[in-house]
Design a protein around this motif. Structure first.
Motif, short mmCIF file in Angstrom:
data_model
loop_
_atom_site.label_atom_id
_atom_site.label_comp_id
_atom_site.label_asym_id
_atom_site.label_seq_id
_atom_site.Cartn_x
_atom_site.Cartn_y
_atom_site.Cartn_z
N ASP A 33 0.85 -1.19 0.00
CA ASP A 33 0.00 0.00 0.00
C ASP A 33 0.89 1.24 0.00
O ASP A 33 1.62 1.49 0.97
CB ASP A 33 -0.90 -0.03 1.24
CG ASP A 33 -1.75 1.22 1.39
OD1 ASP A 33 -1.76 2.07 0.48
OD2 ASP A 33 -2.42 1.35 2.44
N ARG A 34 0.82 2.02 -1.06
CA ARG A 34 1.71 3.17 -1.20
C ARG A 34 1.31 4.35 -0.31
O ARG A 34 2.06 5.33 -0.22
CB ARG A 34 1.78 3.62 -2.66
CG ARG A 34 2.56 2.62 -3.53
CD ARG A 34 2.52 3.01 -5.00
NE ARG A 34 3.35 2.08 -5.76
CZ ARG A 34 4.56 2.39 -6.23
NH1 ARG A 34 5.07 3.58 -6.01
NH2 ARG A 34 5.25 1.50 -6.92
N THR A 35 0.14 4.28 0.32
CA THR A 35 -0.24 5.34 1.25
C THR A 35 0.20 5.03 2.67
O THR A 35 0.06 5.86 3.57
CB THR A 35 -1.77 5.52 1.27
OG1 THR A 35 -2.38 4.38 1.92
CG2 THR A 35 -2.34 5.67 -0.12
N TYR A 36 0.72 3.83 2.89
CA TYR A 36 0.98 3.31 4.23
C TYR A 36 2.47 3.16 4.43
O TYR A 36 3.14 2.47 3.65
CB TYR A 36 0.26 1.96 4.36
CG TYR A 36 0.36 1.27 5.69
CD1 TYR A 36 0.14 1.95 6.88
CD2 TYR A 36 0.64 -0.10 5.76
CE1 TYR A 36 0.21 1.30 8.09
CE2 TYR A 36 0.70 -0.76 6.97
CZ TYR A 36 0.48 -0.05 8.13
OH TYR A 36 0.55 -0.71 9.34
N ARG A 37 3.01 3.81 5.46
CA ARG A 37 4.44 3.77 5.74
C ARG A 37 4.68 3.22 7.14
O ARG A 37 4.91 3.99 8.08
CB ARG A 37 5.04 5.17 5.57
CG ARG A 37 5.12 5.59 4.11
CD ARG A 37 5.42 7.06 3.95
NE ARG A 37 5.73 7.36 2.56
CZ ARG A 37 4.83 7.44 1.59
NH1 ARG A 37 3.56 7.23 1.86
NH2 ARG A 37 5.19 7.71 0.35
N PRO A 38 4.60 1.88 7.28
CA PRO A 38 4.71 1.30 8.62
C PRO A 38 6.15 1.13 9.06
O PRO A 38 7.07 0.95 8.24
CB PRO A 38 4.04 -0.07 8.45
CG PRO A 38 4.31 -0.43 7.02
CD PRO A 38 4.32 0.87 6.25
N ALA A 39 6.35 1.17 10.36
CA ALA A 39 7.66 0.90 10.95
C ALA A 39 7.44 0.32 12.34
O ALA A 39 6.50 0.72 13.05
CB ALA A 39 8.50 2.17 11.03
N GLU A 40 8.30 -0.60 12.73
CA GLU A 40 8.27 -1.14 14.09
C GLU A 40 8.89 -0.10 15.02
O GLU A 40 10.00 0.38 14.77
CB GLU A 40 9.04 -2.44 14.17
CG GLU A 40 8.39 -3.60 13.42
CD GLU A 40 7.28 -4.25 14.23
OE1 GLU A 40 7.06 -3.84 15.38
OE2 GLU A 40 6.64 -5.17 13.69
#
Length: 354
Positions: free
Chosen positions: A176-183
């Protein structure tokens, strides 16, 4: 922490939604997401200038003092335009932080614990220091602060506010190019306790309620846009000398998609006319999020049949919208879990009346 107020000015919500839609079009979304690394530097400040970060922040706190109607209008536009920022997370967090002065209309907030089974389990607060793993955080690179559910050393649930620069983030790949997840991970990071015990639990429920309403509205915006694109395509694409939309089987697909999107619209109208706090708001938010998660996926799958082979290509808009639907389906509570909780509450109510 008090309930979010709603100014309820006639037409204001529609104007705000139209302004958000115009902004996204003017910035080139969703086409801008086709870049391998779309530049969103400064985008959150533009969103703040538009008033979207402060949609639920009281006017005296630097926001626009909106309520459910404004929330739904904004996120329907966000769904159509695919804004690549953690706007829902920021707005949901601000709804419980603004009254105590921890958020205003310029602060970009991120949330921990939105995609975990037990949001409180990952981190521990010891005095004014927090340690632990907070799970996936969306938009950490543009957030000013993080709102983190945690336990304190006395065994009480707390909500802690942490500067984004105090966390260590490990990026996670996403389609998903709108979603920038990180732990997110903390090691003795300075933190401010904003709520504790029963107050923290109430505040977290409000965060989830606002987030679920935003997600339902966003999914509805996506579904309506896909219906528009698919209907326009089958009206132009010809086969055997006729528009494919003139064939009865394709008409049935279009009718199914449009009917499902209309049902989502109806739920959004109910949400827009309601409140953002209390058991009734929680019930409708959970119901709408569960229904719209499944319904938007159904619309996307139907649209894919209408587009045919071109719908499978990376160049098509469906390749941008489909992953976003899947992301929203998992965030803020997946449909199966929400439906199970709704059923359990209904059964408990029925037993209580018998």
């Amino acid at each position: 922490m008090t309930a979010v107020t709603d100014i309820r000015e006639p037409g204001f919500a529609e104007e705000l939604g139209a302004a958000a839609a115009d902004f996204l079009r003017g910035e080139g979304f969703p086409d801008r997401l086709r870049d391998d690394a779309p530049d969103i530097c400064g985008l959150h400040r533009q969103v703040a200038d538009l008033g979207l970060l402060g949609v639920l922040v009281p006017e005296e706190g630097g926001g626009i003092g909106g309520g459910a109607a404004e929330l739904v209008a904004v996120f329907r536009a966000v769904g159509r335009g695919l804004l690549p920022l953690p706007l829902a997370e920021s707005v949901a967090a601000a709804s419980v932080l603004a009254d105590d002065g921890y958020a205003d209309g310029t602060t970009m907030l991120a949330l921990a614990g939105v995609m975990t089974g037990d949001p409180w389990a990952g981190s521990t607060l010891d005095g004014d220091r927090i340690t632990g793993r907070a799970g996936l955080v969306n938009g950490a690179g543009v957030a000013d602060r993080l709102l983190v559910p945690a336990w304190d050393t006395s065994g009480a649930r707390v909500l802690a506010l942490v500067a984004a620069g105090q966390a260590r983030f490990t990026p996670v790949a996403a389609t998903d190019r709108t979603y920038r997840p990180a732990e997110a991970e903390f090691t003795g990071a300075p933190a401010t306790t904003v709520a504790r015990g029963a107050e923290a639990e109430r505040a977290w429920r409000q965060v989830l309620t606002v987030g679920r309403i935003a997600a339902a509205a966003e999914l509805t915006g996506i579904a309506n846009r896909l219906v528009e694109l698919a209907v326009a395509y089958v009206g132009e694409r010809k086969q055997f000398g006729r528009p494919v939309g003139s064939f009865q089987a394709v008409k049935h697909l279009a009718a199914d998609a449009a009917t499902t999107a209309y049902a989502m619209d109806s739920l959004c109208r109910r949400l827009a006319g309601g409140e953002l706090t209390g058991l009734d708001a929680e019930h409708w938010a959970d119901s709408a999020k569960a229904f719209c998660s499944r319904a938007a996926l159904q619309v996307a799958e139907t649209a894919l049949q209408m587009f045919g082979g071109i719908g499978f290509t990376a160049e098509h808009d469906l390749a941008l919208y489909f992953p976003r639907i899947l992301t929203l389906g998992d965030r803020w509570g997946d449909p199966a879990a929400l439906e199970a909780a709704l059923g359990a509450r209904a059964l408990a109510d029925a037993r209580g009346r018998s």
